[in-house]
Design an enzyme around this catalytic site. Sequence first.
Site, PDB file in Angstrom:
ATOM      1  CG  ASP A  83      -1.953   1.065   1.266  1.00 48.84           C
ATOM      2  OD1 ASP A  83      -2.228   1.523   0.048  1.00 48.84           O
ATOM      3  OD2 ASP A  83      -2.456   1.453   2.506  1.00 48.84           O
ATOM      4  CD  GLU A 142      -0.212   5.706  -3.918  1.00 48.91           C
ATOM      5  OE1 GLU A 142       0.366   5.794  -2.626  1.00 48.91           O
ATOM      6  OE2 GLU A 142      -1.127   4.857  -4.329  1.00 48.91           O
ATOM      7  CG  ASP A 157      -7.988   4.815   0.645  1.00 52.59           C
ATOM      8  OD1 ASP A 157      -8.127   3.604   0.598  1.00 52.59           O
ATOM      9  OD2 ASP A 157      -7.651   5.339   1.169  1.00 52.59           O
TER      10      ASP A 157
HETATM   11  C1  GLC Z   1      -4.700   3.509   2.764  1.00 51.64           C
HETATM   12  C2  GLC Z   1      -5.162   2.174   1.779  1.00 51.64           C
HETATM   13  C3  GLC Z   1      -6.225   1.629   3.019  1.00 51.64           C
HETATM   14  C4  GLC Z   1      -5.724   1.434   4.118  1.00 51.64           C
HETATM   15  C5  GLC Z   1      -5.207   2.404   4.996  1.00 51.64           C
HETATM   16  C6  GLC Z   1      -4.319   2.004   6.188  1.00 51.64           C
HETATM   17  O1  GLC Z   1      -5.511   4.296   2.874  1.00 51.64           O
HETATM   18  O2  GLC Z   1      -5.570   2.654   0.755  1.00 51.64           O
HETATM   19  O3  GLC Z   1      -6.776   0.490   2.008  1.00 51.64           O
HETATM   20  O4  GLC Z   1      -6.648   0.402   5.028  1.00 51.64           O
HETATM   21  O5  GLC Z   1      -4.256   3.090   4.103  1.00 51.64           O
HETATM   22  O6  GLC Z   1      -3.573   1.257   6.126  1.00 51.64           O
END
Ligand code: GLC
Length: 552
Positions: free
Chosen positions: A208, A211, A282
Amino acid sequence: GMFFDNTYRSHVNLGKENSACYYYSAENGNLDYYFISGEKMTDIVEGYTYLTGRTPLPQLWTLGHHQSRWGYMSADDIRRVAHKYRELQIPCDTIHFDIDYMDGYRVFTWNEKGFGAPGAIIKEIAEDGFKVVCIIDPGVKLDPGYAKYDEGIANDYFAKTPEGEVYVNEVWPGESVFPDFGRKEVRDWWADHHKELLDMGIRGIWDDMNEPASFRGELPQDVQFHDEERQTTHAEIHNVYGHNMSRATYAGIRKHTGKRPFVITRAAYAGTQKYATVWTGDNQSLWSHLQMMVPQLCNLGMSGFAFAGTDIGGFGADTTPELLTRWIEAAVFSPLFRNHSCQGTRRQEPWQFDDQVVGIYRKYVKMRYCFLPYLYDLFYQGEQTGLPVMRPLVLHYPKDPETYNLNGEFLVGENLLVAPVLEQGATKKMVYLPEGEWYDYWTGEKITGGKYFLRDAPIDLCPMYLKEGTMIPMYEKMAYVGEKPYRTLYLLTTPGEASYDHFQDNGEDYAYRKGVYNLYHFHKNAQGVLETEMRHKNYPEYEQICLKIVGK
Ligand code: GLC
């Protein structure tokens, strides 16, 4: 088809000023264009994925149902979710561990206070068939004494300022530094760290924030990274940062397990489909975001990403019983099938709602498990053709103008059409069926295509249609993949003649690439007699094959 291979910040303008004029530009880099020619739209997708790579066959369990939430704070939370799924008999394969399983959000560590002895909860729920996927972010906490940080500093693995200082920004752990994933030695180092997680029993990795995301403003353009040996800047590397991180993760899982890696990534570039599955980030619990799911996943599929999904129910904001219900129906064929939500929002497991929600949720998740061999066949074929699982109608009906802007329905493979209800309060769906003869999945009614019609769609019904001549392989319902061996294959078919090719293997590793699999060719004649031809035979066969006629 056209592919403009440039990783710099890019601008796309599709007729904003003048509908006769589209343009695409990038702020730097080379003009590397690839043109892909073909007679049919499917040729373009095949050609593009021949160039950039194809989504590989995943492990079968990864196509099951996943439950996630940012907000599972302890082993107890996880245990309760696992038990509840089994108690309510809603199939579920995987539970995702979001950032709270780590010690202070330090990647490759474990929060013993909340989650107990490292790995214990993973082993405990594995006894009940649950697999665990855990999140890993690229930001490494700036924390002398923390092994990953110290190793990275000692080996010079982190991105630097133009002045040569290690570059610092802020992410979940606070002040953090960023691995320079463009370099092979950094990717190898990162890959090997996954061994500790895999040894604990973790079965997949969710990459995650790659980017890379940063809380104190975006990374300046001139932060120093590498593209292999060549020194370059954030300006060039930004759009491939997630790609390189996924590549490292994929390599680590493959090296240390020998199985097909399951990696989910938020950021990607052309070609990342070779290493990772993506989700659409998200989203919010909004009807408009449910509606977006169809074109998003179809477009990703046309761009090579056959394995993709949305956060079912919506990530941000509070979902509602009706929205969650329609989302699980619409997503039943979404390649990645994961319910995920944000901390602070209403909890989103089906039992947070009334019995009607639980009942419909169960019905569709069970249906997903029945259709697993169909999805798996599509992935198997897709590895060779690049064609996606979820497809816009225009891909197979390019001469039919009605399909050009049809965002409320989609095909699964070529012959199954799904027309989910995507509007609040609606109990009817305007369905378009393209040319040919179709059969209503629920009633078996035969409908001639080339027209729109109104289909009753009460809250528990997602309209679905099978094209004449189709067979769809199905399994019996299970609580999770691997609960029991699949001894019976069901073939759901339309009346009259039909044929189908089906692939079967162990669903986990690369043995199939060495010939350890079965390939069945089924043909049913107009009298309803089924013939099975084994086109490849090197795996234990099903004990029985049962024909089911749609609607009967
Ligand atoms: C980011 C991710 C989300 C995750 C959050 C906490 O917003 O896109 O899916 O739950 O981080 O890790």
